[in-house]
Design a protein around this motif. Structure first.
Motif, PDB file in Angstrom:
ATOM      1  N   SER A  98       0.704  -1.321  -0.022  1.00  0.00           N
ATOM      2  CA  SER A  98       0.167   0.053   0.041  1.00  0.00           C
ATOM      3  C   SER A  98       0.916   1.257  -0.056  1.00  0.00           C
ATOM      4  O   SER A  98       0.277   2.448  -0.076  1.00  0.00           O
ATOM      5  CB  SER A  98      -0.983   0.089   1.205  1.00  0.00           C
ATOM      6  OG  SER A  98      -0.191   0.155   2.351  1.00  0.00           O
ATOM      7  N   ASN A 144       3.103   1.947  -2.093  1.00  0.00           N
ATOM      8  CA  ASN A 144       3.317   2.342  -3.579  1.00  0.00           C
ATOM      9  C   ASN A 144       2.514   3.131  -4.004  1.00  0.00           C
ATOM     10  O   ASN A 144       1.145   2.871  -3.666  1.00  0.00           O
ATOM     11  CB  ASN A 144       3.566   1.127  -4.220  1.00  0.00           C
ATOM     12  CG  ASN A 144       4.718  -0.009  -3.923  1.00  0.00           C
ATOM     13  OD1 ASN A 144       5.801   0.645  -3.327  1.00  0.00           O
ATOM     14  ND2 ASN A 144       4.547  -1.221  -4.069  1.00  0.00           N
ATOM     15  N   TYR A 145       2.731   4.023  -5.090  1.00  0.00           N
ATOM     16  CA  TYR A 145       1.943   4.887  -5.775  1.00  0.00           C
ATOM     17  C   TYR A 145       2.401   4.985  -7.160  1.00  0.00           C
ATOM     18  O   TYR A 145       3.707   5.013  -7.438  1.00  0.00           O
ATOM     19  CB  TYR A 145       1.737   6.064  -5.168  1.00  0.00           C
ATOM     20  CG  TYR A 145       2.840   6.961  -5.117  1.00  0.00           C
ATOM     21  CD1 TYR A 145       3.145   7.784  -6.091  1.00  0.00           C
ATOM     22  CD2 TYR A 145       3.846   6.893  -4.176  1.00  0.00           C
ATOM     23  CE1 TYR A 145       4.199   8.751  -6.224  1.00  0.00           C
ATOM     24  CE2 TYR A 145       5.163   7.756  -4.054  1.00  0.00           C
ATOM     25  CZ  TYR A 145       5.368   8.749  -5.251  1.00  0.00           C
ATOM     26  OH  TYR A 145       6.396   9.345  -5.475  1.00  0.00           O
ATOM     27  N   SER A 146       1.641   5.433  -7.998  1.00  0.00           N
ATOM     28  CA  SER A 146       2.001   5.560  -9.375  1.00  0.00           C
ATOM     29  C   SER A 146       1.473   6.949  -9.706  1.00  0.00           C
ATOM     30  O   SER A 146       0.842   7.828  -8.705  1.00  0.00           O
ATOM     31  CB  SER A 146       0.991   4.898 -10.574  1.00  0.00           C
ATOM     32  OG  SER A 146      -0.230   5.201 -10.461  1.00  0.00           O
ATOM     33  N   GLU A 147       2.277   7.736 -10.660  1.00  0.00           N
ATOM     34  CA  GLU A 147       2.007   9.080 -10.943  1.00  0.00           C
ATOM     35  C   GLU A 147       0.540   9.223 -11.146  1.00  0.00           C
ATOM     36  O   GLU A 147      -0.061  10.474 -10.975  1.00  0.00           O
ATOM     37  CB  GLU A 147       2.828   9.596 -12.173  1.00  0.00           C
ATOM     38  CG  GLU A 147       4.294   9.637 -11.825  1.00  0.00           C
ATOM     39  CD  GLU A 147       4.976  10.456 -12.912  1.00  0.00           C
ATOM     40  OE1 GLU A 147       4.654  10.717 -13.856  1.00  0.00           O
ATOM     41  OE2 GLU A 147       6.168  10.589 -12.490  1.00  0.00           O
ATOM     42  N   ALA A 148      -0.358   8.412 -11.645  1.00  0.00           N
ATOM     43  CA  ALA A 148      -1.737   8.626 -12.206  1.00  0.00           C
ATOM     44  C   ALA A 148      -2.487   8.715 -10.907  1.00  0.00           C
ATOM     45  O   ALA A 148      -3.351   9.330 -10.705  1.00  0.00           O
ATOM     46  CB  ALA A 148      -2.074   7.415 -13.026  1.00  0.00           C
ATOM     47  N   ASP A 149      -1.847   8.084  -9.672  1.00  0.00           N
ATOM     48  CA  ASP A 149      -2.609   8.030  -8.434  1.00  0.00           C
ATOM     49  C   ASP A 149      -2.495   9.652  -7.992  1.00  0.00           C
ATOM     50  O   ASP A 149      -3.507   9.904  -7.173  1.00  0.00           O
ATOM     51  CB  ASP A 149      -1.972   7.237  -7.352  1.00  0.00           C
ATOM     52  CG  ASP A 149      -2.247   5.850  -7.786  1.00  0.00           C
ATOM     53  OD1 ASP A 149      -3.086   5.525  -8.430  1.00  0.00           O
ATOM     54  OD2 ASP A 149      -1.514   4.931  -7.166  1.00  0.00           O
ATOM     55  N   LEU A 150      -1.655  10.292  -8.200  1.00  0.00           N
ATOM     56  CA  LEU A 150      -1.311  11.477  -7.621  1.00  0.00           C
ATOM     57  C   LEU A 150      -2.324  12.743  -8.406  1.00  0.00           C
ATOM     58  O   LEU A 150      -2.621  13.893  -8.019  1.00  0.00           O
ATOM     59  CB  LEU A 150       0.006  12.105  -7.876  1.00  0.00           C
ATOM     60  CG  LEU A 150       1.103  11.153  -7.094  1.00  0.00           C
ATOM     61  CD1 LEU A 150       2.386  11.965  -7.365  1.00  0.00           C
ATOM     62  CD2 LEU A 150       0.759  11.358  -5.472  1.00  0.00           C
ATOM     63  N   GLU A 151      -2.791  12.486  -9.439  1.00  0.00           N
ATOM     64  CA  GLU A 151      -3.537  13.258 -10.301  1.00  0.00           C
ATOM     65  C   GLU A 151      -4.830  13.845  -9.739  1.00  0.00           C
ATOM     66  O   GLU A 151      -5.584  12.463  -9.252  1.00  0.00           O
ATOM     67  CB  GLU A 151      -3.756  12.916 -11.796  1.00  0.00           C
ATOM     68  CG  GLU A 151      -2.687  12.911 -12.629  1.00  0.00           C
ATOM     69  CD  GLU A 151      -2.720  12.112 -13.968  1.00  0.00           C
ATOM     70  OE1 GLU A 151      -3.947  11.995 -14.297  1.00  0.00           O
ATOM     71  OE2 GLU A 151      -1.911  12.088 -14.687  1.00  0.00           O
ATOM     72  N   SER A 196      -5.016  15.105  -6.799  1.00  0.00           N
ATOM     73  CA  SER A 196      -4.427  15.336  -5.122  1.00  0.00           C
ATOM     74  C   SER A 196      -4.470  16.766  -4.954  1.00  0.00           C
ATOM     75  O   SER A 196      -3.954  17.314  -5.858  1.00  0.00           O
ATOM     76  CB  SER A 196      -3.376  14.597  -4.936  1.00  0.00           C
ATOM     77  OG  SER A 196      -3.632  13.205  -5.126  1.00  0.00           O
ATOM     78  N   ARG A 232       0.467  12.377   1.966  1.00  0.00           N
ATOM     79  CA  ARG A 232      -0.222  11.301   1.958  1.00  0.00           C
ATOM     80  C   ARG A 232      -0.289  10.616   3.257  1.00  0.00           C
ATOM     81  O   ARG A 232       0.705  10.711   4.294  1.00  0.00           O
ATOM     82  CB  ARG A 232       0.475  10.331   0.790  1.00  0.00           C
ATOM     83  CG  ARG A 232       0.056  10.967  -0.650  1.00  0.00           C
ATOM     84  CD  ARG A 232       0.800  10.359  -1.711  1.00  0.00           C
ATOM     85  NE  ARG A 232       0.403   8.819  -1.762  1.00  0.00           N
ATOM     86  CZ  ARG A 232      -0.705   8.474  -2.465  1.00  0.00           C
ATOM     87  NH1 ARG A 232      -1.433   9.563  -3.201  1.00  0.00           N
ATOM     88  NH2 ARG A 232      -0.992   7.166  -2.663  1.00  0.00           N
ATOM     89  N   SER A 239       1.095   7.710   3.671  1.00  0.00           N
ATOM     90  CA  SER A 239       2.395   7.020   3.738  1.00  0.00           C
ATOM     91  C   SER A 239       3.549   7.912   3.903  1.00  0.00           C
ATOM     92  O   SER A 239       4.564   7.630   4.133  1.00  0.00           O
ATOM     93  CB  SER A 239       2.756   6.047   2.638  1.00  0.00           C
ATOM     94  OG  SER A 239       2.479   6.799   1.467  1.00  0.00           O
TER      95      SER A 239
END
Length: 176
Positions: free
Chosen positions: A102, A104-111, A113, A133, A135
């Motif tokens: 959990s 881990n994140y991708s750049e798409a996850d930040l869009e 935010s 975030r 984490s």
């Protein structure tokens, strides 16, 4: 057993399995990569080492402080070790595995935010934003969507992430 008292055998197994457990904890990523061990949830090295550590500790203590027969002690110790290993597996190792994934994140996850500008974003250049975030905090370079200066301390929304750079716009909580 092997010409030694059973207490000595339990103590030897305890020292060896405890040492191997400690070494495996320190070097687990390297050892998993070198030996390419398949990751089976019930036959992982940490569970096997934990089983022998608890089994030998319980066996040693029962031999030292009770008068039960050695076969009964071996079986009772194995039962205790099995229960402890199951508890470790379900209440420690499985949650740790899912927590590791959990983070881990991708750049798409930040869009989409919200972030805070920590280095002013100039009209035609790059600044820096901080994304809070669960984490931890992530700092990313940022550029303005409308080529306007965004001052440090301003709350922004991430519109797009491209090659590690966030395209941001000022966030207006009253404008929907």
């Amino acid at each position: 057993m092997f010409g030694y008292p059973i207490e000595t055998v339990y103590l030897f197994v305890l020292i060896v399995s405890g040492s191997l457990t400690f070494v495996y904890i320190l070097l687990s990523d390297i050892l998993d990569g070198i030996f390419d061990v398949p990751d089976h949830p019930f036959f992982s090295p940490q569970l096997i080492f934990s089983f022998f550590t608890v089994w030998s500790a319980a066996g040693y203590l029962f031999e030292k402080y009770t008068g039960m027969p050695s076969t009964v002690i071996g079986l009772v110790s194995a039962g205790i070790a099995f229960i402890v290993v199951l508890l470790l597996h379900f209440f420690v190792f499985i949650p740790l595995r899912s927590a590791e994934a959990s983070l881990n994140y991708s750049e798409a996850d930040l869009e989409g935010s919200l972030a805070k500008v920590i280095v002013t974003v100039p009209a035609d250049g790059f600044g820096e934003i901080l994304i809070e975030r669960t984490s931890g905090a992530i700092a990313k370079p940022a550029k303005s969507l409308k080529n306007e200066e965004i001052a440090a301390g301003t709350e922004v929304i991430i519109i797009e992430m491209e090659n590690g750079v966030a395209t941001v716009a000022k966030h207006d909580p009253y404008h929907i």
